[in-house]
Design a protein around this motif. Structure first.
Motif, PDB file in Angstrom:
ATOM      1  N   LEU A 260      88.980  52.778  84.346  1.00 20.85           N
ATOM      2  CA  LEU A 260      87.991  52.191  83.432  1.00 20.85           C
ATOM      3  C   LEU A 260      87.806  50.720  83.774  1.00 20.85           C
ATOM      4  O   LEU A 260      88.783  49.969  83.890  1.00 20.85           O
ATOM      5  CB  LEU A 260      88.434  52.349  81.977  1.00 20.85           C
ATOM      6  CG  LEU A 260      88.685  53.785  81.484  1.00 20.85           C
ATOM      7  CD1 LEU A 260      89.124  53.771  80.025  1.00 20.85           C
ATOM      8  CD2 LEU A 260      87.445  54.643  81.656  1.00 20.85           C
ATOM      9  N   GLN A 261      86.557  50.300  83.923  1.00 19.71           N
ATOM     10  CA  GLN A 261      86.233  48.911  84.213  1.00 19.71           C
ATOM     11  C   GLN A 261      85.103  48.451  83.313  1.00 19.71           C
ATOM     12  O   GLN A 261      84.183  49.227  82.993  1.00 19.71           O
ATOM     13  CB  GLN A 261      85.828  48.734  85.682  1.00 19.71           C
ATOM     14  CG  GLN A 261      86.988  48.792  86.649  1.00 19.71           C
ATOM     15  CD  GLN A 261      86.552  48.517  88.065  1.00 19.71           C
ATOM     16  OE1 GLN A 261      85.737  49.239  88.624  1.00 19.71           O
ATOM     17  NE2 GLN A 261      87.082  47.463  88.649  1.00 19.71           N
ATOM     18  N   SER A 262      85.130  47.176  82.936  1.00 18.31           N
ATOM     19  CA  SER A 262      84.119  46.610  82.052  1.00 18.31           C
ATOM     20  C   SER A 262      83.703  45.241  82.568  1.00 18.31           C
ATOM     21  O   SER A 262      84.520  44.519  83.165  1.00 18.31           O
ATOM     22  CB  SER A 262      84.659  46.491  80.621  1.00 18.31           C
ATOM     23  OG  SER A 262      83.729  45.823  79.786  1.00 18.31           O
ATOM     24  N   GLN A 263      82.450  44.882  82.331  1.00 25.08           N
ATOM     25  CA  GLN A 263      81.957  43.565  82.724  1.00 25.08           C
ATOM     26  C   GLN A 263      82.273  42.507  81.677  1.00 25.08           C
ATOM     27  O   GLN A 263      82.115  41.315  81.940  1.00 25.08           O
ATOM     28  CB  GLN A 263      80.435  43.629  82.962  1.00 25.08           C
ATOM     29  CG  GLN A 263      80.024  44.553  84.091  1.00 25.08           C
ATOM     30  CD  GLN A 263      80.534  44.102  85.446  1.00 25.08           C
ATOM     31  OE1 GLN A 263      80.650  42.899  85.696  1.00 25.08           O
ATOM     32  NE2 GLN A 263      80.842  45.035  86.318  1.00 25.08           N
ATOM     33  N   THR A 264      82.663  42.943  80.496  1.00 21.69           N
ATOM     34  CA  THR A 264      82.983  41.997  79.423  1.00 21.69           C
ATOM     35  C   THR A 264      84.375  42.298  78.879  1.00 21.69           C
ATOM     36  O   THR A 264      84.906  43.397  79.065  1.00 21.69           O
ATOM     37  CB  THR A 264      81.951  42.094  78.281  1.00 21.69           C
ATOM     38  OG1 THR A 264      81.931  43.437  77.778  1.00 21.69           O
ATOM     39  CG2 THR A 264      80.572  41.711  78.767  1.00 21.69           C
ATOM     40  N   ASP A 265      84.919  41.335  78.179  1.00 16.94           N
ATOM     41  CA  ASP A 265      86.241  41.480  77.567  1.00 16.94           C
ATOM     42  C   ASP A 265      86.082  42.252  76.258  1.00 16.94           C
ATOM     43  O   ASP A 265      85.375  41.814  75.353  1.00 16.94           O
ATOM     44  CB  ASP A 265      86.827  40.095  77.306  1.00 16.94           C
ATOM     45  CG  ASP A 265      88.343  40.154  77.157  1.00 16.94           C
ATOM     46  OD1 ASP A 265      88.821  41.052  76.461  1.00 16.94           O
ATOM     47  OD2 ASP A 265      89.026  39.305  77.751  1.00 16.94           O
ATOM     48  N   GLN A 266      86.722  43.425  76.155  1.00 12.40           N
ATOM     49  CA  GLN A 266      86.592  44.234  74.945  1.00 12.40           C
ATOM     50  C   GLN A 266      87.806  45.153  74.786  1.00 12.40           C
ATOM     51  O   GLN A 266      88.470  45.486  75.765  1.00 12.40           O
ATOM     52  CB  GLN A 266      85.314  45.064  74.966  1.00 12.40           C
ATOM     53  CG  GLN A 266      85.165  45.976  76.174  1.00 12.40           C
ATOM     54  CD  GLN A 266      83.872  46.760  76.156  1.00 12.40           C
ATOM     55  OE1 GLN A 266      83.448  47.252  75.103  1.00 12.40           O
ATOM     56  NE2 GLN A 266      83.237  46.896  77.315  1.00 12.40           N
ATOM     57  N   THR A 267      88.067  45.518  73.548  1.00 13.15           N
ATOM     58  CA  THR A 267      89.159  46.438  73.215  1.00 13.15           C
ATOM     59  C   THR A 267      88.554  47.701  72.619  1.00 13.15           C
ATOM     60  O   THR A 267      87.756  47.630  71.668  1.00 13.15           O
ATOM     61  CB  THR A 267      90.139  45.802  72.220  1.00 13.15           C
ATOM     62  OG1 THR A 267      90.676  44.602  72.794  1.00 13.15           O
ATOM     63  CG2 THR A 267      91.279  46.752  71.901  1.00 13.15           C
TER      64      THR A 267
END
Length: 465
Positions: A260-267
């Protein structure tokens, strides 16, 4: 106890740090490393700091930007140079790259990041030759987690995967909720044992998450491939089709790795559930079956109706509709070409004028304004001369004389008796010696100065003479 001591001795004697370099660069760092000669393998560790997409290459020759292309998987395009690289770390943008190679006098290295500047530390170790790639003989690097179990085969302990067991792995079970924190340019890896159907459900997703997939224990397919098996996770993602394809290609596969990868910081909250595939008795399938039945019935009704209409059209075409000819007393609006050719005589102009000298002054057809001597001529019941074809085209449109607008009667033409009629009792040769010429000449005068009734009477007198 004896095995533990042997492993400890191997760990002490098996590893040897040959050289350490600490470097700083903007976008790229390159150079040459010289180490003392030995008969063992070498392992070079690249530690990147403050990077997003690190790449490390090693070769016997100097490396340039034009020697490689990392757009796909990466593909190195220079065939004359042999280069070594950590494909797994490049693929997932890992901050530590480990490269094994045979001893070389001169080791050329090349490191870069898509966004600089960055800090790089290089450590060169000697490593005993071994077919075991995850260092079961005790080769330990302090900054890289080495979690291996060494039996007959080298395997990673639970919670790690990769050629050097360097990647952390979180195992998840079905119907259990997991809270996961995602940071930009850093992947989180999950694993679960699959059977047939599975669905990944995510809550509190702010931005879409990229999910890539791999198979645990299958070298070359273990690291989640972001170019071949990739999907976007919004709220839920079905993995059933992917699992079925993996089952066909890898029959013994049972553990799926999800990156899993994201462009923004999120939980986010993640939970894995068995996917309930639709059955024939489910509501969706019942609705689909009902809708399909209605569509089929509409198509059948439309086809039957269209077939009946086609047969009705064919029957109507086969019927012969009898058309009654118009009554003689009802004068039509125009003559047909067949009617005109049947009742209107055609003459040669010179022959006609020779027999009827009174028409010698009429030299032009008022329909086409050409010389009458050019074509055959015909005469109207009111005594005016025109080209045969011009008069026919005129009377096919309007039943008036083109010259005097005298109305030509349908019955009058059929009865004949006038000079231009084919049914006239006086032929062209008989009219040569007849005294009817003055009468015709006089009739021309009468046509221009009398009404229709007088014209009919005049034509009857001509016929009697």
């Amino acid at each position: 106890m004896i095995q533990f001591l042997l492993l400890h001795i191997i760990a002490i004697k098996g590893q040897k740090l040959l050289k350490t370099l600490e470097l700083y660069g903007n976008n790229e760092i390159s150079g040459i490393i010289k180490v003392e000669k030995n008969d063992e393998n070498l392992l070079i560790a690249f530690y990147f700091e403050n990077v997003n997409y690190p790449i490390a290459l090693v070769s016997r020759e100097e490396i340039h930007d034009t020697d490689f292309n990392t757009t796909v998987k990466p593909i190195f395009i220079e065939s004359q140079k042999v280069m070594f690289f950590d494909y797994e770390s490049i693929q997932i943008h890992y901050h530590t790259h480990l490269i094994e190679l045979n001893y070389m006098d001169n080791i050329y290295y090349y490191a870069r990041d898509r966004f600089g500047p960055f800090k790089l530390k290089i450590e060169v170790y000697s490593k005993p030759r071994s077919t075991c790639t995850n260092n079961c003989q005790g080769f330990i690097i302090s900054k890289t987690m080495q979690n291996s179990k060494c039996n007959q085969n080298c395997e990673c302990e639970t919670g790690y995967f990769g050629s050097y067991c360097q990647f952390e792995l979180l195992r998840i079970d079905q119907d259990v909720n997991y809270k996961i924190h995602l940071s930009p340019h850093k992947a989180v890896y999950l694993s679960f044992q699959f059977d047939k159907e599975a669905i990944l459900i995510a809550d509190d997703v702010i931005d879409p998450i990229t999910a890539s997939f791999g198979l645990l224990g299958y070298k070359g397919f273990e690291i989640p491939d972001q170019t071949s098996y990739t999907a976007i996770l919004h709220s839920q993602l079905s993995l059933t089709k992917l699992i079925q394809n993996f089952k066909i290609k890898f029959k013994d596969a049972n553990t799926l790795i999800v990156g899993l990868q994201s462009q923004t910081d999120q939980t986010i909250n993640i939970i894995m559930k068995p996917e309930q595939t639709a059955t024939i008795l489910s509501g969706n399938c019942m609705f689909l079956a009902f809708a399909s039945f209605n569509i089929i019935m509409i198509i059948l009704c439309f086809g039957v109706t269209n077939l009946c209409k086609q047969k009705e059209i064919i029957v109507k075409k086969r019927r012969r509709i009898k058309v009654r000819p118009p009554k003689i007393e009802n004068n039509p609006k125009n003559f047909s070409s067949q009617f005109f050719k049947k009742y209107f005589e055609s003459y040669d102009y010179e022959d006609f004028v020779q027999i009827n000298p009174s028409y010698s002054q009429t030299t032009q057809c008022v329909v086409c304004m050409d010389d009458l001597n050019l074509k055959e001529i015909s005469i109207t019941p009111c005594g005016h001369v025109f080209h045969h074809q011009c008069l026919m085209k005129w009377l096919m449109k309007i039943l008036n004389c083109p010259s005097c607008r005298f109305q030509i009667i349908y019955q009058q033409v059929i009865d004949g008796g006038w000079l231009g009629s084919k049914l006239s009792s006086n032929s062209l040769s008989q009219l040569q010696n007849s005294k009817s010429q003055p009468t015709i000449q006089g009739s021309s005068f009468l046509i221009e100065n009398t009404e229709n009734a007088d014209i009919v009477q005049m034509m009857e007198k001509v016929d009697e003479n």
